[in-house]
Design an enzyme around this catalytic site. Structure first.
Site, PDB file in Angstrom:
ATOM      1  N   TYR A   1       4.317  -4.194   6.000  1.00 56.10           N
ATOM      2  CA  TYR A   1       3.693  -2.883   6.256  1.00 56.10           C
ATOM      3  C   TYR A   1       2.624  -3.016   7.338  1.00 56.10           C
ATOM      4  CZ  TYR A   1       0.607   1.110   4.880  1.00 56.10           C
ATOM      5  OH  TYR A   1      -0.199   2.234   4.840  1.00 56.10           O
TER       6      TYR A   1
ATOM      7  N   LYS B   1       2.520  -1.146  10.991  1.00 60.44           N
ATOM      8  CA  LYS B   1       1.433  -0.206  11.313  1.00 60.44           C
ATOM      9  C   LYS B   1       0.647  -0.688  12.530  1.00 60.44           C
ATOM     10  CE  LYS B   1       1.527   3.001   8.062  1.00 60.44           C
ATOM     11  NZ  LYS B   1       1.398   4.434   8.299  1.00 60.44           N
TER      12      LYS B   1
HETATM   13  P1  NAP Z   1       2.295   9.387   0.189  1.00 58.83           P
HETATM   14  O1  NAP Z   1       1.466  10.213  -0.711  1.00 58.83           O
HETATM   15  O2  NAP Z   1       3.153   8.329  -0.394  1.00 58.83           O
HETATM   16  O3  NAP Z   1       3.205  10.376   1.066  1.00 58.83           O
HETATM   17  C1  NAP Z   1       4.171   9.869   1.929  1.00 58.83           C
HETATM   18  C2  NAP Z   1       4.710  11.004   2.721  1.00 58.83           C
HETATM   19  O4  NAP Z   1       5.673  10.487   3.643  1.00 58.83           O
HETATM   20  C3  NAP Z   1       5.435  12.067   1.868  1.00 58.83           C
HETATM   21  O5  NAP Z   1       5.169  13.334   2.406  1.00 58.83           O
HETATM   22  C4  NAP Z   1       6.893  11.686   2.052  1.00 58.83           C
HETATM   23  O6  NAP Z   1       7.776  12.800   1.906  1.00 58.83           O
HETATM   24  C5  NAP Z   1       6.883  11.221   3.511  1.00 58.83           C
HETATM   25  N1  NAP Z   1       8.021  10.368   3.805  1.00 58.83           N
HETATM   26  C6  NAP Z   1       8.323   9.156   3.272  1.00 58.83           C
HETATM   27  N2  NAP Z   1       9.478   8.688   3.776  1.00 58.83           N
HETATM   28  C7  NAP Z   1       9.922   9.620   4.644  1.00 58.83           C
HETATM   29  C8  NAP Z   1      11.065   9.733   5.468  1.00 58.83           C
HETATM   30  N3  NAP Z   1      11.998   8.762   5.521  1.00 58.83           N
HETATM   31  N4  NAP Z   1      11.202  10.844   6.236  1.00 58.83           N
HETATM   32  C9  NAP Z   1      10.283  11.820   6.198  1.00 58.83           C
HETATM   33  N5  NAP Z   1       9.176  11.772   5.469  1.00 58.83           N
HETATM   34  C10 NAP Z   1       9.002  10.690   4.677  1.00 58.83           C
HETATM   35  O7  NAP Z   1       1.410   8.677   1.288  1.00 58.83           O
HETATM   36  P2  NAP Z   1      -0.136   8.914   1.675  1.00 58.83           P
HETATM   37  O8  NAP Z   1      -0.933   8.069   0.749  1.00 58.83           O
HETATM   38  O9  NAP Z   1      -0.403  10.366   1.807  1.00 58.83           O
HETATM   39  O10 NAP Z   1      -0.182   8.219   3.096  1.00 58.83           O
HETATM   40  C11 NAP Z   1      -0.289   8.975   4.287  1.00 58.83           C
HETATM   41  C12 NAP Z   1      -0.593   8.035   5.423  1.00 58.83           C
HETATM   42  O11 NAP Z   1      -1.823   7.362   5.177  1.00 58.83           O
HETATM   43  C13 NAP Z   1       0.466   6.931   5.592  1.00 58.83           C
HETATM   44  O12 NAP Z   1       0.723   6.758   6.951  1.00 58.83           O
HETATM   45  C14 NAP Z   1      -0.203   5.708   4.973  1.00 58.83           C
HETATM   46  O13 NAP Z   1       0.305   4.535   5.567  1.00 58.83           O
HETATM   47  C15 NAP Z   1      -1.647   5.955   5.313  1.00 58.83           C
HETATM   48  N6  NAP Z   1      -2.633   5.302   4.431  1.00 58.83           N
HETATM   49  C16 NAP Z   1      -2.610   5.534   3.084  1.00 58.83           C
HETATM   50  C17 NAP Z   1      -3.564   4.914   2.296  1.00 58.83           C
HETATM   51  C18 NAP Z   1      -3.619   5.122   0.798  1.00 58.83           C
HETATM   52  O14 NAP Z   1      -4.455   4.490   0.129  1.00 58.83           O
HETATM   53  N7  NAP Z   1      -2.798   5.983   0.220  1.00 58.83           N
HETATM   54  C19 NAP Z   1      -4.536   4.075   2.873  1.00 58.83           C
HETATM   55  C20 NAP Z   1      -4.533   3.884   4.257  1.00 58.83           C
HETATM   56  C21 NAP Z   1      -3.574   4.515   5.038  1.00 58.83           C
HETATM   57  P3  NAP Z   1       8.416  13.154   0.454  1.00 58.83           P
HETATM   58  O15 NAP Z   1       7.300  13.635  -0.403  1.00 58.83           O
HETATM   59  O16 NAP Z   1       9.400  14.211   0.756  1.00 58.83           O
HETATM   60  O17 NAP Z   1       9.018  11.882  -0.050  1.00 58.83           O
HETATM   61  O1  GFB Z   2      -4.984  -0.219  -3.993  1.00 61.91           O
HETATM   62  P1  GFB Z   2      -4.402  -1.568  -4.212  1.00 61.91           P
HETATM   63  O2  GFB Z   2      -3.130  -1.660  -4.964  1.00 61.91           O
HETATM   64  O3  GFB Z   2      -4.089  -2.312  -2.877  1.00 61.91           O
HETATM   65  O4  GFB Z   2      -5.547  -2.402  -4.968  1.00 61.91           O
HETATM   66  P2  GFB Z   2      -4.907  -3.138  -1.775  1.00 61.91           P
HETATM   67  C1  GFB Z   2      -5.309  -3.692  -5.417  1.00 61.91           C
HETATM   68  C2  GFB Z   2      -6.536  -4.252  -6.134  1.00 61.91           C
HETATM   69  O5  GFB Z   2      -6.734  -3.559  -7.373  1.00 61.91           O
HETATM   70  C3  GFB Z   2      -6.310  -5.727  -6.479  1.00 61.91           C
HETATM   71  C4  GFB Z   2      -6.573  -4.472  -8.473  1.00 61.91           C
HETATM   72  O6  GFB Z   2      -7.531  -6.429  -6.436  1.00 61.91           O
HETATM   73  C5  GFB Z   2      -5.761  -5.636  -7.896  1.00 61.91           C
HETATM   74  O7  GFB Z   2      -5.997  -6.824  -8.632  1.00 61.91           O
HETATM   75  N1  GFB Z   2      -5.864  -3.821  -9.602  1.00 61.91           N
HETATM   76  C6  GFB Z   2      -6.212  -3.954 -10.904  1.00 61.91           C
HETATM   77  C7  GFB Z   2      -4.751  -3.066  -9.537  1.00 61.91           C
HETATM   78  N2  GFB Z   2      -5.332  -3.316 -11.694  1.00 61.91           N
HETATM   79  C8  GFB Z   2      -4.412  -2.747 -10.864  1.00 61.91           C
HETATM   80  C9  GFB Z   2      -3.244  -1.967 -11.098  1.00 61.91           C
HETATM   81  O8  GFB Z   2      -2.872  -1.642 -12.226  1.00 61.91           O
HETATM   82  N3  GFB Z   2      -2.548  -1.547  -9.993  1.00 61.91           N
HETATM   83  C10 GFB Z   2      -2.943  -1.868  -8.723  1.00 61.91           C
HETATM   84  N4  GFB Z   2      -2.226  -1.406  -7.677  1.00 61.91           N
HETATM   85  N5  GFB Z   2      -4.033  -2.626  -8.478  1.00 61.91           N
HETATM   86  C11 GFB Z   2      -3.141  -2.010  -0.303  1.00 61.91           C
HETATM   87  C12 GFB Z   2      -2.112  -2.548   0.643  1.00 61.91           C
HETATM   88  O9  GFB Z   2      -3.896  -3.085  -0.590  1.00 61.91           O
HETATM   89  O10 GFB Z   2      -4.016  -1.071   0.297  1.00 61.91           O
HETATM   90  C13 GFB Z   2      -1.446  -1.478   1.366  1.00 61.91           C
HETATM   91  O11 GFB Z   2      -1.194  -3.369  -0.063  1.00 61.91           O
HETATM   92  C14 GFB Z   2      -2.408  -0.430   1.931  1.00 61.91           C
HETATM   93  O12 GFB Z   2      -0.679  -2.044   2.376  1.00 61.91           O
HETATM   94  C15 GFB Z   2      -3.439  -0.008   0.915  1.00 61.91           C
HETATM   95  O13 GFB Z   2      -3.066  -0.886   3.072  1.00 61.91           O
HETATM   96  C16 GFB Z   2      -4.498   0.891   1.488  1.00 61.91           C
HETATM   97  O14 GFB Z   2      -6.174  -2.487  -1.394  1.00 61.91           O
HETATM   98  O15 GFB Z   2      -4.997  -4.548  -2.205  1.00 61.91           O
END
Ligand code: NAP
Ligand code: GFB
Length: 338
Positions: free
Chosen positions: A144, A148
């Site tokens: 990932y 990105k």
């Molecule tokens: P999310 O809730 O999982 O939503 C993903 C979105 O992408 C949904 O609208 C999904 O549509 C769409 N999607 C997935 N596959 C697709 C495909 N093949 N064609 C068209 N649309 C597709 O994700 P999010 O957390 O909002 O993330 C939004 C952005 O923020 C991403 O670029 C992610 O990498 C970035 N980001 C997220 C986090 C985080 O903690 N969540 C942190 C840093 C950056 P459907 O609902 O129709 O499946």
């Molecule tokens: O948000 P998270 O899954 O991802 O958080 P990252 C992981 C941290 O939360 C680790 C603790 O330190 C885990 O040990 N944790 C404890 C848990 N219990 C849980 C649980 O039940 N579920 C999960 N998910 N975590 C992600 C990246 O990293 O952050 C992605 O892998 C993306 O690529 C995203 O960039 C923003 O912060 O570690």
């Protein structure tokens, strides 16, 4: 001024937060919808962005002038660890299709969404915008992260092409948010990031009278941004940000919190009266920390006189828990898979 803003990933956590901001910010706010703008929130039902023809059809239908590209294969630590290949391929395909279709169809501005996990694992802290390519990312999510990170290279290549073609006023750039949480998050325990995972686990433990068991030791540190704060920053970037160099969208370094503290906050917010413990498996900790500086962001907001404040973490957590409890039946919980 933007005419048609296409938000890819419009049904997701961040897409729904932007929709909320666009629908609720009062006129005159720097984050409000402006007169004459049309906002389109596209989902995977509108187009499979992994497919070039489907992507092209979407762009031909809406003819966007501006794109906020959020669509991605997204997941927490454990989802990434289990499927680095799929995370890499899906995101490379979506990003290439969205950027190249935007290029071919004359889109004026694209802001793509990266993540602070793109930064090198071993680099001097705090992370800042100049450090993306200084070394490999953490191994847990290398697929990932590389996909990105490549977007930054793609943006530079497109901007280089705009300059060579004499296409003034076109810009492809990127935002780099830290971990995001809020309403409409993915609460599926197999896919979720830590906050939605813990909210869901705590809910199930409460309902079943069971123990609430967390992964790892609770010592890793993370920064978190509320999705509705992030949404405002995306709208501001769309209007005002004018550089190909990416911009970190995060709370400050001083707001890094241990996972154990997050767990305590969730237990308190949900009124959980049972026992909770970490499984103490160090292999489940993932990256220990990735503190990012928001100095560039805060400097630019201040210089532009934009009045922006981050929502206090406890308030944002409370709003998220309330949303989860009110929307449990329709939320992404991976029902039937736990
Ligand atoms: P999310 O809730 O999982 O939503 C993903 C979105 O992408 C949904 O609208 C999904 O549509 C769409 N999607 C997935 N596959 C697709 C495909 N093949 N064609 C068209 N649309 C597709 O994700 P999010 O957390 O909002 O993330 C939004 C952005 O923020 C991403 O670029 C992610 O990498 C970035 N980001 C997220 C986090 C985080 O903690 N969540 C942190 C840093 C950056 P459907 O609902 O129709 O499946
Ligand atoms: O948000 P998270 O899954 O991802 O958080 P990252 C992981 C941290 O939360 C680790 C603790 O330190 C885990 O040990 N944790 C404890 C848990 N219990 C849980 C649980 O039940 N579920 C999960 N998910 N975590 C992600 C990246 O990293 O952050 C992605 O892998 C993306 O690529 C995203 O960039 C923003 O912060 O570690």
């Amino acid at each position: 001024m933007p005419n048609v803003v296409l938000v890819t990933g419009g049904s997701g956590l961040v897409g729904q937060a932007i929709k909320h901001v666009i629908e609720t910010e009062p006129a005159g706010s720097p984050f409000a919808k402006q007169q004459g703008e049309t906002w389109v929130f596209a989902t995977s039902k509108d187009a499979d962005l992994k497919d070039p023809a489907s992507t092209q059809k979407l762009f031909e239908k809406y003819k966007p002038t501006h794109v906020i590209h959020l669509a991605a294969h997204v997941g927490g630590l454990f989802a990434n660890q289990a499927a680095n290949l799929t995370f890499m391929r899906d995101n490379i395909l979506m990003n290439d299709n969205v950027l190249h279709t935007s290029y071919a169809q004359g889109v004026t501005k694209v802001i793509s969404c990266l993540s602070t996990c793109v930064f090198p694992d071993k680099v001097a802290y705090p992370l800042d915008e100049s450090k993306i390519h200084l070394g490999p990312p953490h191994n847990s999510n290398f697929g990932y992260s590389h996909a990105k990170r490549l977007v930054d290279v793609q943006n530079h290549a497109y901007v280089d092409a705009f300059q060579r073609n004499g296409e003034k006023g076109r810009l492809f750039t990127a935002a780099i948010p830290t971990n995001v949480f809020g309403p409409h998050d993915n609460f599926d325990l197999q896919q979720a990031h830590v906050i939605p995972a813990l909210i869901h686990k705590c809910y199930l433990a409460q309902k079943d009278g069971a123990q609430f068991v967390l992964r790892g030791t609770g010592t890793p540190l993370r920064q978190f941004i509320y999705s509705r704060d992030l949404a405002k920053l995306f709208v501001w970037m769309l209007r005002a940000y004018d550089s190909v160099e990416p911009l970190i969208l995060s709370v400050g370094e001083e707001d890094e919190v241990p996972i154990a503290q997050v767990a305590g906050g969730i237990v308190k917010t949900m009124g959980f009266g049972g026992e909770y413990r970490f499984d103490m498996d160090e292999n489940a900790n993932g990256q220990f920390r990735k503190p990012a500086s928001n100095a560039k962001l805060t400097g630019q907001l201040k210089a532009a006189g934009v009045d922006f404040k981050f929502t206090p973490f406890d308030d944002a957590l409370s709003e998220t828990v309330t949303w989860f409890l009110q929307n449990y039946d329709s939320a992404r919980t991976g029902k039937g898979k736990q």
